[in-house]
Enzyme design. Sequence first.
Site, PDB file in Angstrom:
ATOM      1  N   LYS A  11       0.822  -1.206   0.000  1.00  0.00           N
ATOM      2  CA  LYS A  11       0.000   0.000   0.000  1.00  0.00           C
ATOM      3  C   LYS A  11       0.869   1.275   0.000  1.00  0.00           C
ATOM      4  O   LYS A  11       2.078   1.208   0.248  1.00  0.00           O
ATOM      5  CB  LYS A  11      -0.940  -0.040   1.214  1.00  0.00           C
ATOM      6  CG  LYS A  11      -1.986  -1.172   1.146  1.00  0.00           C
ATOM      7  CD  LYS A  11      -2.937  -1.127   2.342  1.00  0.00           C
ATOM      8  CE  LYS A  11      -4.017  -2.192   2.245  1.00  0.00           C
ATOM      9  NZ  LYS A  11      -4.983  -2.122   3.376  1.00  0.00           N
ATOM     10  N   TYR A  51     -12.305  -2.089  -3.878  1.00  0.00           N
ATOM     11  CA  TYR A  51     -12.857  -2.240  -2.524  1.00  0.00           C
ATOM     12  C   TYR A  51     -14.384  -2.141  -2.508  1.00  0.00           C
ATOM     13  O   TYR A  51     -14.963  -1.795  -1.465  1.00  0.00           O
ATOM     14  CB  TYR A  51     -12.243  -1.201  -1.590  1.00  0.00           C
ATOM     15  CG  TYR A  51     -10.868  -1.571  -1.057  1.00  0.00           C
ATOM     16  CD1 TYR A  51     -10.695  -2.687  -0.230  1.00  0.00           C
ATOM     17  CD2 TYR A  51      -9.746  -0.806  -1.350  1.00  0.00           C
ATOM     18  CE1 TYR A  51      -9.455  -3.027   0.277  1.00  0.00           C
ATOM     19  CE2 TYR A  51      -8.496  -1.137  -0.846  1.00  0.00           C
ATOM     20  CZ  TYR A  51      -8.354  -2.252  -0.027  1.00  0.00           C
ATOM     21  OH  TYR A  51      -7.119  -2.587   0.477  1.00  0.00           O
ATOM     22  N   PHE A  59     -15.654   3.578   6.867  1.00  0.00           N
ATOM     23  CA  PHE A  59     -14.263   3.940   6.551  1.00  0.00           C
ATOM     24  C   PHE A  59     -13.984   3.961   5.050  1.00  0.00           C
ATOM     25  O   PHE A  59     -12.843   4.191   4.636  1.00  0.00           O
ATOM     26  CB  PHE A  59     -13.292   2.983   7.249  1.00  0.00           C
ATOM     27  CG  PHE A  59     -13.484   1.521   6.911  1.00  0.00           C
ATOM     28  CD1 PHE A  59     -12.980   0.982   5.729  1.00  0.00           C
ATOM     29  CD2 PHE A  59     -14.154   0.674   7.781  1.00  0.00           C
ATOM     30  CE1 PHE A  59     -13.157  -0.356   5.423  1.00  0.00           C
ATOM     31  CE2 PHE A  59     -14.336  -0.674   7.475  1.00  0.00           C
ATOM     32  CZ  PHE A  59     -13.831  -1.190   6.291  1.00  0.00           C
ATOM     33  N   ARG A  87      -1.714 -14.182   4.420  1.00  0.00           N
ATOM     34  CA  ARG A  87      -2.427 -13.533   5.533  1.00  0.00           C
ATOM     35  C   ARG A  87      -1.628 -13.666   6.832  1.00  0.00           C
ATOM     36  O   ARG A  87      -1.611 -12.747   7.655  1.00  0.00           O
ATOM     37  CB  ARG A  87      -3.831 -14.129   5.701  1.00  0.00           C
ATOM     38  CG  ARG A  87      -4.753 -13.944   4.497  1.00  0.00           C
ATOM     39  CD  ARG A  87      -5.303 -12.563   4.323  1.00  0.00           C
ATOM     40  NE  ARG A  87      -6.213 -12.165   5.368  1.00  0.00           N
ATOM     41  CZ  ARG A  87      -6.961 -11.056   5.326  1.00  0.00           C
ATOM     42  NH1 ARG A  87      -6.898 -10.236   4.264  1.00  0.00           N
ATOM     43  NH2 ARG A  87      -7.743 -10.742   6.298  1.00  0.00           N
ATOM     44  N   THR A  93      -5.425  -7.084  10.657  1.00  0.00           N
ATOM     45  CA  THR A  93      -5.762  -5.820   9.993  1.00  0.00           C
ATOM     46  C   THR A  93      -5.297  -4.616  10.807  1.00  0.00           C
ATOM     47  O   THR A  93      -4.729  -3.666  10.261  1.00  0.00           O
ATOM     48  CB  THR A  93      -7.289  -5.733   9.787  1.00  0.00           C
ATOM     49  OG1 THR A  93      -7.736  -6.916   9.142  1.00  0.00           O
ATOM     50  CG2 THR A  93      -7.670  -4.523   8.959  1.00  0.00           C
ATOM     51  N   ARG A 104       2.540  -6.221   9.294  1.00  0.00           N
ATOM     52  CA  ARG A 104       1.802  -5.100   9.883  1.00  0.00           C
ATOM     53  C   ARG A 104       2.360  -4.735  11.263  1.00  0.00           C
ATOM     54  O   ARG A 104       2.392  -3.552  11.625  1.00  0.00           O
ATOM     55  CB  ARG A 104       0.313  -5.408   9.916  1.00  0.00           C
ATOM     56  CG  ARG A 104      -0.320  -5.246   8.523  1.00  0.00           C
ATOM     57  CD  ARG A 104      -1.687  -5.849   8.442  1.00  0.00           C
ATOM     58  NE  ARG A 104      -2.421  -5.428   7.243  1.00  0.00           N
ATOM     59  CZ  ARG A 104      -3.517  -6.035   6.806  1.00  0.00           C
ATOM     60  NH1 ARG A 104      -4.019  -7.077   7.465  1.00  0.00           N
ATOM     61  NH2 ARG A 104      -4.119  -5.611   5.721  1.00  0.00           N
ATOM     62  N   ASN A 114      -2.156   0.336   6.766  1.00  0.00           N
ATOM     63  CA  ASN A 114      -1.618  -0.899   7.329  1.00  0.00           C
ATOM     64  C   ASN A 114      -0.750  -1.704   6.369  1.00  0.00           C
ATOM     65  O   ASN A 114      -0.689  -2.930   6.443  1.00  0.00           O
ATOM     66  CB  ASN A 114      -2.747  -1.742   7.924  1.00  0.00           C
ATOM     67  CG  ASN A 114      -3.809  -2.099   6.909  1.00  0.00           C
ATOM     68  OD1 ASN A 114      -3.670  -1.796   5.734  1.00  0.00           O
ATOM     69  ND2 ASN A 114      -4.858  -2.765   7.366  1.00  0.00           N
ATOM     70  N   HIS A 117      -2.088  -5.415   1.561  1.00  0.00           N
ATOM     71  CA  HIS A 117      -3.375  -6.091   1.348  1.00  0.00           C
ATOM     72  C   HIS A 117      -3.092  -7.517   0.931  1.00  0.00           C
ATOM     73  O   HIS A 117      -2.119  -7.781   0.222  1.00  0.00           O
ATOM     74  CB  HIS A 117      -4.177  -5.403   0.240  1.00  0.00           C
ATOM     75  CG  HIS A 117      -5.295  -6.269  -0.285  1.00  0.00           C
ATOM     76  ND1 HIS A 117      -6.521  -6.319   0.316  1.00  0.00           N
ATOM     77  CD2 HIS A 117      -5.335  -7.168  -1.315  1.00  0.00           C
ATOM     78  CE1 HIS A 117      -7.283  -7.191  -0.335  1.00  0.00           C
ATOM     79  NE2 HIS A 117      -6.584  -7.716  -1.328  1.00  0.00           N
ATOM     80  N   GLU A 128      -9.720 -10.653  -7.482  1.00  0.00           N
ATOM     81  CA  GLU A 128      -8.741  -9.572  -7.307  1.00  0.00           C
ATOM     82  C   GLU A 128      -7.569  -9.705  -8.275  1.00  0.00           C
ATOM     83  O   GLU A 128      -7.062  -8.694  -8.778  1.00  0.00           O
ATOM     84  CB  GLU A 128      -8.248  -9.563  -5.858  1.00  0.00           C
ATOM     85  CG  GLU A 128      -9.343  -9.126  -4.885  1.00  0.00           C
ATOM     86  CD  GLU A 128      -8.921  -9.187  -3.439  1.00  0.00           C
ATOM     87  OE1 GLU A 128      -9.747  -8.826  -2.576  1.00  0.00           O
ATOM     88  OE2 GLU A 128      -7.773  -9.585  -3.146  1.00  0.00           O
TER      89      GLU A 128
HETATM   90  P1  RTP Z   1      -7.020  -5.818   3.244  1.00  0.00           P
HETATM   91  O1  RTP Z   1      -8.344  -6.149   2.595  1.00  0.00           O
HETATM   92  O2  RTP Z   1      -6.518  -4.437   2.950  1.00  0.00           O
HETATM   93  O3  RTP Z   1      -5.991  -6.890   3.034  1.00  0.00           O
HETATM   94  O4  RTP Z   1      -7.247  -5.833   4.827  1.00  0.00           O
HETATM   95  P2  RTP Z   1      -8.097  -6.833   5.670  1.00  0.00           P
HETATM   96  O5  RTP Z   1      -8.663  -7.935   4.820  1.00  0.00           O
HETATM   97  O6  RTP Z   1      -7.224  -7.235   6.821  1.00  0.00           O
HETATM   98  O7  RTP Z   1      -9.255  -5.885   6.184  1.00  0.00           O
HETATM   99  P3  RTP Z   1     -10.684  -5.589   5.534  1.00  0.00           P
HETATM  100  O8  RTP Z   1     -11.712  -5.908   6.565  1.00  0.00           O
HETATM  101  O9  RTP Z   1     -10.814  -6.240   4.197  1.00  0.00           O
HETATM  102  O10 RTP Z   1     -10.634  -4.017   5.357  1.00  0.00           O
HETATM  103  C1  RTP Z   1      -9.988  -3.428   4.243  1.00  0.00           C
HETATM  104  C2  RTP Z   1      -9.156  -2.275   4.701  1.00  0.00           C
HETATM  105  O11 RTP Z   1     -10.012  -1.246   5.194  1.00  0.00           O
HETATM  106  C3  RTP Z   1      -9.394  -0.589   6.281  1.00  0.00           C
HETATM  107  N1  RTP Z   1     -10.214  -0.715   7.459  1.00  0.00           N
HETATM  108  N2  RTP Z   1     -10.389   0.250   8.279  1.00  0.00           N
HETATM  109  N3  RTP Z   1     -11.218   1.866  10.422  1.00  0.00           N
HETATM  110  C4  RTP Z   1     -11.636   0.611  10.351  1.00  0.00           C
HETATM  111  O12 RTP Z   1     -12.353   0.128  11.192  1.00  0.00           O
HETATM  112  C5  RTP Z   1     -11.178  -0.184   9.241  1.00  0.00           C
HETATM  113  N4  RTP Z   1     -11.488  -1.450   9.022  1.00  0.00           N
HETATM  114  C6  RTP Z   1     -10.862  -1.784   7.884  1.00  0.00           C
HETATM  115  C7  RTP Z   1      -8.054  -1.242   6.508  1.00  0.00           C
HETATM  116  O13 RTP Z   1      -7.048  -0.479   5.855  1.00  0.00           O
HETATM  117  C8  RTP Z   1      -8.203  -2.585   5.856  1.00  0.00           C
HETATM  118  O14 RTP Z   1      -6.966  -3.087   5.443  1.00  0.00           O
HETATM  119 MG    MG Z   2      -9.772  -7.582   3.093  1.00  0.00          MG
END
Ligand code: RTP
Ligand code: MG
Length: 143
Positions: A11, A51, A59, A87, A93, A104, A114, A117, A128
């Site tokens: 990122k 996304y 968010f 992962r 996350t 992370r 973070n 991805h 994706e």
């Molecule tokens: P990613 O998709 O980026 O690999 O991350 P992830 O699966 O661990 O998390 P995901 O639930 O898919 O959320 C995508 C991205 O959104 C941001 N986020 N912010 N402020 C919040 O509560 C929040 N929750 C998620 C994070 O940057 C996350 O990587």
């Molecule tokens: Mg995700």
Amino acid sequence: MALERTLSIIKPDAVAKNLIGAIYNRFESAGLRIVASKMMHLSKEQAEGFYAEHSERPFFGALVEFMTSGPIVVQVLEGEEAILKNREIMGATNPADALAGTLRADYAETIDENAVHGSDAAETAAREIAYFFSDEEICPRTR
Ligand code: RTP
Ligand code: MG
């Protein structure tokens, strides 16, 4: 064990911190092969499309703004259990919850910025990967 492919993104925060090589080293050290790779600067439309599953979340606007704030590096990782393995390498996350030694924990400051991805399941990985790469851009090892 299944040979899988997963979509990974370095990122904008991690690219800005000059961490591309360090992160690639983590993937390769764990036995994942980089079989496609490109640097991009996403448009708002590209980030929103990628996304889309989060479009109703509070968010979403901040996430799109962050993901378009600078260049990213996008790659396809291939290996045994690549989706789960990536992962695990990434960590939780929220970097505050990420295990020591994960990307992370080591390289991210906040849940909003973070570092990386990674696809979270087989169906999302397929979608994706196709979002960023044509079949011709994926180059499996021949030796
Ligand atoms: P990613 O998709 O980026 O690999 O991350 P992830 O699966 O661990 O998390 P995901 O639930 O898919 O959320 C995508 C991205 O959104 C941001 N986020 N912010 N402020 C919040 O509560 C929040 N929750 C998620 C994070 O940057 C996350 O990587
Ligand atoms: Mg995700």
